[in-house]
Write a protein that holds these residues in place. Structure first.
Motif, mmCIF file in Angstrom:
data_model
loop_
_atom_site.group_PDB
_atom_site.id
_atom_site.type_symbol
_atom_site.label_atom_id
_atom_site.label_comp_id
_atom_site.label_asym_id
_atom_site.label_seq_id
_atom_site.Cartn_x
_atom_site.Cartn_y
_atom_site.Cartn_z
ATOM 1 N N GLY A 188 0.822 -1.209 0.000
ATOM 2 C CA GLY A 188 0.000 0.000 0.000
ATOM 3 C C GLY A 188 0.851 1.252 0.000
ATOM 4 O O GLY A 188 0.559 2.219 -0.712
ATOM 5 N N PHE A 189 1.923 1.227 0.785
ATOM 6 C CA PHE A 189 2.819 2.387 0.861
ATOM 7 C C PHE A 189 3.501 2.634 -0.486
ATOM 8 O O PHE A 189 3.610 3.776 -0.938
ATOM 9 C CB PHE A 189 3.857 2.149 1.959
ATOM 10 C CG PHE A 189 4.843 3.266 2.116
ATOM 11 C CD1 PHE A 189 4.440 4.522 2.543
ATOM 12 C CD2 PHE A 189 6.189 3.069 1.823
ATOM 13 C CE1 PHE A 189 5.359 5.552 2.687
ATOM 14 C CE2 PHE A 189 7.109 4.087 1.956
ATOM 15 C CZ PHE A 189 6.697 5.342 2.395
ATOM 16 N N ILE A 190 3.949 1.558 -1.121
ATOM 17 C CA ILE A 190 4.589 1.686 -2.437
ATOM 18 C C ILE A 190 3.598 2.249 -3.454
ATOM 19 O O ILE A 190 3.937 3.120 -4.275
ATOM 20 C CB ILE A 190 5.132 0.320 -2.903
ATOM 21 C CG1 ILE A 190 6.307 -0.106 -2.012
ATOM 22 C CG2 ILE A 190 5.563 0.362 -4.369
ATOM 23 C CD1 ILE A 190 6.755 -1.536 -2.222
ATOM 24 N N THR A 191 2.345 1.750 -3.407
ATOM 25 C CA THR A 191 1.300 2.246 -4.319
ATOM 26 C C THR A 191 1.060 3.730 -4.083
ATOM 27 O O THR A 191 0.915 4.510 -5.041
ATOM 28 C CB THR A 191 0.002 1.450 -4.101
ATOM 29 O OG1 THR A 191 0.243 0.073 -4.382
ATOM 30 C CG2 THR A 191 -1.106 1.966 -5.001
ATOM 31 N N PHE A 192 1.012 4.148 -2.814
ATOM 32 C CA PHE A 192 0.806 5.556 -2.485
ATOM 33 C C PHE A 192 1.910 6.414 -3.113
ATOM 34 O O PHE A 192 1.636 7.457 -3.724
ATOM 35 C CB PHE A 192 0.792 5.729 -0.966
ATOM 36 C CG PHE A 192 0.836 7.161 -0.515
ATOM 37 C CD1 PHE A 192 -0.302 7.955 -0.539
ATOM 38 C CD2 PHE A 192 2.032 7.733 -0.083
ATOM 39 C CE1 PHE A 192 -0.259 9.279 -0.130
ATOM 40 C CE2 PHE A 192 2.091 9.054 0.326
ATOM 41 C CZ PHE A 192 0.938 9.831 0.303
ATOM 42 N N ARG A 193 3.152 5.989 -2.990
ATOM 43 C CA ARG A 193 4.261 6.772 -3.530
ATOM 44 C C ARG A 193 4.195 6.861 -5.051
ATOM 45 O O ARG A 193 4.490 7.904 -5.634
ATOM 46 C CB ARG A 193 5.584 6.153 -3.086
ATOM 47 C CG ARG A 193 5.808 6.253 -1.579
ATOM 48 C CD ARG A 193 7.127 5.665 -1.150
ATOM 49 N NE ARG A 193 8.250 6.412 -1.689
ATOM 50 C CZ ARG A 193 9.519 6.111 -1.450
ATOM 51 N NH1 ARG A 193 9.822 5.076 -0.688
ATOM 52 N NH2 ARG A 193 10.495 6.833 -1.973
ATOM 53 N N LYS A 194 3.798 5.763 -5.692
ATOM 54 C CA LYS A 194 3.678 5.786 -7.157
ATOM 55 C C LYS A 194 2.539 6.708 -7.598
ATOM 56 O O LYS A 194 2.657 7.424 -8.597
ATOM 57 C CB LYS A 194 3.438 4.374 -7.669
ATOM 58 C CG LYS A 194 4.665 3.466 -7.600
ATOM 59 C CD LYS A 194 4.362 2.084 -8.137
ATOM 60 C CE LYS A 194 5.614 1.207 -8.117
ATOM 61 N NZ LYS A 194 5.345 -0.165 -8.612
ATOM 62 N N LEU A 210 -3.715 4.092 5.502
ATOM 63 C CA LEU A 210 -2.297 3.833 5.310
ATOM 64 C C LEU A 210 -1.497 4.250 6.543
ATOM 65 O O LEU A 210 -0.619 3.511 7.015
ATOM 66 C CB LEU A 210 -1.792 4.590 4.075
ATOM 67 C CG LEU A 210 -0.294 4.490 3.783
ATOM 68 C CD1 LEU A 210 0.134 3.041 3.570
ATOM 69 C CD2 LEU A 210 0.078 5.338 2.560
ATOM 70 N N LEU A 211 -1.789 5.430 7.071
ATOM 71 C CA LEU A 211 -1.093 5.908 8.269
ATOM 72 C C LEU A 211 -1.300 4.953 9.446
ATOM 73 O O LEU A 211 -0.363 4.631 10.174
ATOM 74 C CB LEU A 211 -1.593 7.310 8.646
ATOM 75 C CG LEU A 211 -1.084 8.470 7.790
ATOM 76 C CD1 LEU A 211 -1.852 9.745 8.117
ATOM 77 C CD2 LEU A 211 0.409 8.688 8.008
ATOM 78 N N ASP A 212 -2.533 4.494 9.597
ATOM 79 C CA ASP A 212 -2.835 3.572 10.705
ATOM 80 C C ASP A 212 -2.071 2.258 10.539
ATOM 81 O O ASP A 212 -1.550 1.704 11.515
ATOM 82 C CB ASP A 212 -4.348 3.316 10.753
ATOM 83 C CG ASP A 212 -4.753 2.540 11.991
ATOM 84 O OD1 ASP A 212 -4.456 2.997 13.106
ATOM 85 O OD2 ASP A 212 -5.354 1.458 11.842
ATOM 86 N N GLY A 213 -2.006 1.759 9.301
ATOM 87 C CA GLY A 213 -1.266 0.522 9.046
ATOM 88 C C GLY A 213 0.214 0.667 9.323
ATOM 89 O O GLY A 213 0.838 -0.203 9.952
ATOM 90 N N LEU A 214 0.795 1.782 8.871
ATOM 91 C CA LEU A 214 2.227 2.029 9.119
ATOM 92 C C LEU A 214 2.505 2.196 10.607
ATOM 93 O O LEU A 214 3.539 1.742 11.119
ATOM 94 C CB LEU A 214 2.673 3.285 8.363
ATOM 95 C CG LEU A 214 2.721 3.160 6.833
ATOM 96 C CD1 LEU A 214 2.945 4.528 6.200
ATOM 97 C CD2 LEU A 214 3.813 2.191 6.393
ATOM 98 N N LEU A 215 1.567 2.828 11.308
ATOM 99 C CA LEU A 215 1.720 3.012 12.752
ATOM 100 C C LEU A 215 1.767 1.660 13.462
ATOM 101 O O LEU A 215 2.600 1.429 14.345
ATOM 102 C CB LEU A 215 0.562 3.853 13.292
ATOM 103 C CG LEU A 215 0.468 4.026 14.814
ATOM 104 C CD1 LEU A 215 1.703 4.738 15.350
ATOM 105 C CD2 LEU A 215 -0.799 4.783 15.198
ATOM 106 N N LYS A 216 0.883 0.750 13.061
ATOM 107 C CA LYS A 216 0.848 -0.574 13.692
ATOM 108 C C LYS A 216 2.138 -1.358 13.421
ATOM 109 O O LYS A 216 2.523 -2.209 14.220
ATOM 110 C CB LYS A 216 -0.362 -1.360 13.190
ATOM 111 C CG LYS A 216 -1.680 -0.837 13.757
ATOM 112 C CD LYS A 216 -2.880 -1.524 13.148
ATOM 113 C CE LYS A 216 -4.171 -0.971 13.724
ATOM 114 N NZ LYS A 216 -5.376 -1.526 13.056
ATOM 115 N N LEU A 217 2.781 -1.069 12.291
ATOM 116 C CA LEU A 217 4.057 -1.718 11.980
ATOM 117 C C LEU A 217 5.237 -0.964 12.595
ATOM 118 O O LEU A 217 6.383 -1.339 12.387
ATOM 119 C CB LEU A 217 4.249 -1.798 10.464
ATOM 120 C CG LEU A 217 3.315 -2.744 9.701
ATOM 121 C CD1 LEU A 217 3.624 -2.679 8.212
ATOM 122 C CD2 LEU A 217 3.450 -4.177 10.199
ATOM 123 N N ASN A 218 4.902 0.120 13.311
ATOM 124 C CA ASN A 218 5.937 0.937 13.960
ATOM 125 C C ASN A 218 6.856 1.619 12.946
ATOM 126 O O ASN A 218 8.016 1.906 13.249
ATOM 127 C CB ASN A 218 6.753 0.094 14.942
ATOM 128 C CG ASN A 218 7.260 0.914 16.116
ATOM 129 O OD1 ASN A 218 6.613 1.858 16.544
ATOM 130 N ND2 ASN A 218 8.418 0.550 16.631
#
Length: 604
Positions: A188-194, A210-218
């Protein structure tokens, strides 16, 4: 979502990835199970409906007429993956027909459409505003692509499809959501950047996911990176965005950014709400920065945000962690005075603070208060109170607490009670332990062998062997088979009380159950007989150990030999030694020492 000029997007992507043919994606490395037949002019002599060269026309015509049979069976072998794409592209204005064909290919023909085919279908559905079907197909494609050995970029194939079909930018936003829904945060993060690189503007809801997912992955740095991109591409944050970023600040342990962050929220037109403040205060408390948490607490009143139960509970926890239980209680009282009703978590926090300080009387008083206020104690309440008493070595008080709670109809977790039974046994309070155990097993269903052994060992340690024997009989009644530990404790205690013959009877019982004696039982019985001067019985027992159980303990042999030698009868001691040697016992240096002492005693 803003639409970037199609030509610039496609040219940019092709330039970046050097695709030689925009009509074919790297996804088409998936095997084409049914290659298209080469065009044969002779086929044109056949009727139109049987001409393989016209297979796309035939299928499209039948789809338009809503026919169930799209092509004759003998024609199916001529259908290839490029034909699938051609049919889909010709059905762009009829999403129902396109989807019917796509499902027919997958299910009835058992073909594997390429990811490029999937992407065409996705564009058709999105253009037709069939968003539910689009999301379902995206999820299916993501799972399919994930399971393939060579993972392909779905995003890039969606871009390539735009050259040949009508398209709706929202499909890229939906791809981002689908990745996040599937738990593929990195994708998802890669897709966002593209998306950002090619000029697409995702919706704020998708970015929040996306922010919530990245937060959970620290992935704290990447969270701030996404936030910065939002400002560059003109996506306005909402309350959810700021609340997620509040968690990011707390996780990053850089709470000095808080004031600047709150100002930024106000500049954006959002007033920090109770969730924001509670998150920040909890973050401060977790890091041991109680003064900063109290500062924010006061700021809340200035900014007209009323602290709630969660706010106060966090601060009470902060005071308790700081060892200042009195201030925690003052805040608790203040919370009640302003009209907030404490819940079980608020009470537990303060009770835990008192228990950790060893102030069990105050903790008990709070328990009574919460019961009076009809706030039902939970398992954690029971745990912290019982543990508090255990730390203070007041186990009887813990038992009384359990009895008291049960009178109020509050169920104390059985595992906590069993742990307390074990603790009582190990501090030589077997009667209290047994009393509590009887309350636990009053339904008659409990068959916990280790607890019975703990009780029996404890009773025996305190020389209450009759109570231990009673428990062993109770085990038989409940069909619980005693173990070596059970018998070892009882036999050892009987021997220590000069009841060695009874102990020997128990050894016979255990042998009948298939439990063989060990060194501990041998030593107990031999020592008991020697202490009671039953030397003939001790010798007989040594023989039994050797012949029936193949146990030859020289330590036990020497103990009997010592007593025999002390009598000063050299013939008797040598006779004993000879008899023991014949069954396998071997004299050692200690044996000779006892023999010499016996001879010296005779000479004197």
């Amino acid at each position: 979502m803003n639409r970037t000029p199609l030509k610039s997007i496609t040219q940019s992507l092709l330039k970046t990835h050097h695709f030689s043919n925009p009509n074919l994606s790297s996804l088409q490395t998936l095997p084409d199970s049914k290659p298209n037949s080469s065009i044969n002019p002779l086929y044109n002599l056949l009727p139109h409906t049987q001409n393989p060269n016209k297979i796309v026309d035939i299928i499209c015509s039948n789809l338009k007429e809503r026919k169930t049979t799209l092509v004759e069976k003998h024609m199916i072998r001529h259908l290839g993956n490029q034909d699938i794409s051609r049919v889909l592209l010709r059905c762009q204005s009829d999403s129902f027909a396109a989807l019917s064909f796509f499902n027919w290919v997958k299910k009835d023909l058992a073909f594997d459409p390429t990811v490029y085919d999937y992407c065409i279908m996705l564009h058709i559905l999105a253009w037709s505003h069939k968003f539910s079907d689009t999301m379902g197909l995206l999820s299916e494609l993501i799972q399919l692509n994930k399971s393939k050995p060579g993972k392909v970029s779905i995003f890039e194939n969606l871009i390539l499809c735009t050259k040949d079909c009508t398209w709706e930018p929202v499909v890229f936003d939906m791809l981002l959501k689908a990745y996040l829904k599937a738990g593929l945060i990195r994708d998802g993060f890669i897709t966002f950047r593209k998306m950002v690189k090619l000029g697409f503007v995702p919706k704020v809801i998708s970015i929040n996911f996306l922010l919530d997912g990245l937060l959970k992955l620290n992935r704290i740095d990447e969270c701030w990176g996404v936030y910065e991109e939002m400002g560059k591409i003109g996506v306005r944050c909402n309350t959810f965005t700021f609340n997620i970023l509040t968690h990011v600040i707390c996780k990053s342990e850089d709470v000095d950014k808080v004031n600047k962050f709150l100002e930024k929220m106000e500049e954006e037109g959002f007033d920090p709400d109770i969730v924001t403040y509670n998150t920040l205060i909890d973050g401060y408390v977790r890091q041991g920065r109680l003064k900063d948490a109290l500062y924010l607490y006061n700021i809340m009143y200035i900014r007209r945000v009323t602290p709630d139960l969660i706010t106060h509970t966090s601060l009470i926890n902060g005071f308790c962690k700081d060892g200042n239980v009195r201030e925690a209680h003052k805040l608790f009282v203040r919370m009640v005075q302003i009209g907030l009703k404490p819940d079980v978590y608020s009470y537990n926090t303060l009770i835990c603070g008192y228990s950790n300080k060893g102030m069990m009387q105050e903790a008990r008083a709070l328990l009574h208060e919460m019961i009076k206020e009809k706030v039902l104690p939970n398992d954690f309440t029971c745990l912290i109170l019982i543990e508090g008493y255990r730390k203070e070595n007041k186990l009887i008080s813990a038992v009384n607490l359990i009895v008291e709670l049960q009178k109020f109809g509050i169920l104390v977790p059985k595992n906590l009670q069993i742990d307390l039974v074990v603790a009582l046994c190990r501090v030589d309070k077997p009667f209290a332990a047994k009393s509590l155990w009887e309350r636990i097993v009053q339904d008659g269903k409990e068959t916990n062998l280790p607890i019975y052994n703990e009780l029996i060992v404890s009773f025996c340690k305190c020389n209450h062997v009759n109570e231990a024997i009673q428990l062993k009989d109770e085990m038989f009644f409940k069909k619980i088979k005693p173990t070596l530990t059970t018998y070892s404790a009882i036999i050892g205690c009987l021997c220590g009380l000069n009841r060695t013959m009874e102990g020997e009877m128990f050894m016979r019982d255990m042998a009948e159950l298939g439990i063989h004696p060990d060194a501990t039982i041998c030593r107990s019985l031999i020592s008991g007989h020697c202490q009671e001067k039953n030397l003939s019985q001790a010798e007989l027992l040594l023989r039994v150990f050797a012949e029936e159980f193949q146990l030859l303990y020289n330590e036990c042999y020497n103990e009997v030999f010592k007593v025999v030698s002390e009598e000063g009868d050299i013939n008797k001691s040598m006779g004993f030694q000879n008899r023991m040697q014949r069954i396998g016992y071997t004299p050692n240096s200690l044996s000779f020492k006892y023999a010499i002492h016996g001879l010296l005693k005779t000479a004197s």
